[in-house]
Design a protein around this motif. Structure first.
Motif, short mmCIF file in Angstrom:
data_model
loop_
_atom_site.label_atom_id
_atom_site.label_comp_id
_atom_site.label_asym_id
_atom_site.label_seq_id
_atom_site.Cartn_x
_atom_site.Cartn_y
_atom_site.Cartn_z
N THR A 97 -5.88 -8.24 -14.20
CA THR A 97 -5.28 -9.57 -14.29
C THR A 97 -6.31 -10.62 -14.69
OG1 THR A 97 -3.58 -9.05 -12.65
CG2 THR A 97 -4.12 -11.38 -12.93
N HIS A 98 -7.54 -10.48 -14.22
CA HIS A 98 -8.54 -11.54 -14.40
C HIS A 98 -9.53 -11.32 -15.54
CE1 HIS A 98 -7.17 -13.89 -11.02
NE2 HIS A 98 -7.00 -12.75 -10.37
N VAL A 99 -9.78 -10.08 -15.93
CA VAL A 99 -10.80 -9.86 -16.97
C VAL A 99 -10.28 -10.32 -18.33
CG1 VAL A 99 -10.17 -7.46 -17.55
CG2 VAL A 99 -12.54 -8.24 -17.81
N ARG A 100 -11.15 -10.99 -19.07
CA ARG A 100 -10.83 -11.48 -20.40
C ARG A 100 -11.95 -11.11 -21.35
NH1 ARG A 100 -6.76 -11.48 -18.43
NH2 ARG A 100 -5.35 -13.15 -17.91
N ALA A 101 -11.56 -10.81 -22.60
CA ALA A 101 -12.54 -10.50 -23.63
C ALA A 101 -13.45 -11.71 -23.84
CB ALA A 101 -11.83 -10.14 -24.93
N PRO A 102 -14.72 -11.49 -24.09
CA PRO A 102 -15.35 -10.23 -24.47
C PRO A 102 -15.84 -9.42 -23.26
CG PRO A 102 -16.95 -11.99 -24.67
CD PRO A 102 -15.65 -12.61 -24.23
#
Length: 188
Positions: A97-102
């Motif tokens: 839910t929380h991890v975003r690229a990069p």
């Protein structure tokens, strides 16, 4: 090996390792250890300690922010031995839910049924590699004479060539100073 390759490619500015291990392999056999990472709060506490932050008031929110924005640039968060966290499904959904690229999360687990976005299956060692490992570890533990050819073959077959399992079982022989009863019965 994967982590070293990723570090060499320079894709990530920071790589943080969170271990949920519950056992250490010692020369005298396996030893249960206190897990440092079992819950969201644990992983967030470990994160605060790893980056040297003094912001311990809302560490979960601080970790969630790091998943979205990284630490000082693209960040790889490695959660090792994921099968031993308190609720793997809930933890996975929280991280996802929380991890975003990069930024990325790399999860290691012994559970074959767990599949992430890009699963990488890691097979066991070949029979030749397994026998070399068994012999080396048996020699180090002083149990070379206890391990019959049949037991060595059974170790390879039953473990699927996975070194962790083979080391644990050789350690158990060293601790007991004899082969397990089932193998002794087969040897007779």
């Amino acid at each position: 090996s994967v982590i070293h390759d990723l570090a060499d490619h320079g894709r990530f500015e920071v790589i943080l390792w969170f271990s949920a291990r519950d056992i250490d392999l010692m020369d005298h056999g396996p030893k249960l250890v206190q897990q440092r990472v079992k819950t969201k709060g644990d992983i967030a506490r470990e994160y605060i300690q790893l980056i040297g932050s003094t912001n311990d008031d809302n560490r979960v929110a601080e970790f969630e922010k790091a998943l979205r924005e990284g630490v000082t640039g693209p960040t790889l968060f490695v959660v090792d031995n994921f099968e031993t966290v308190s609720n793997p499904t809930e933890m996975y959904l929280w991280l996802d839910t929380h991890v975003r690229a990069p930024n990325k999360v790399l999860i290691t687990t012994r559970h074959e049924e767990f599949k992430g976005d890009w699963p990488v299956a890691v097979g066991g060692m070949s029979e030749e590699e397994s026998m070399m490992l068994i012999n080396m570890f048996a020699s180090r533990l002083g149990v070379t004479d206890l391990l019959t050819p049949q037991y060595r073959q059974d170790l390879f077959t039953e473990s699927g060539g996975h070194p962790y399992v083979m080391k644990v079982l050789v350690g158990e022989v060293a601790k007991a100073k004899k082969l397990p009863m089932s193998v002794l019965a087969e040897a007779d």
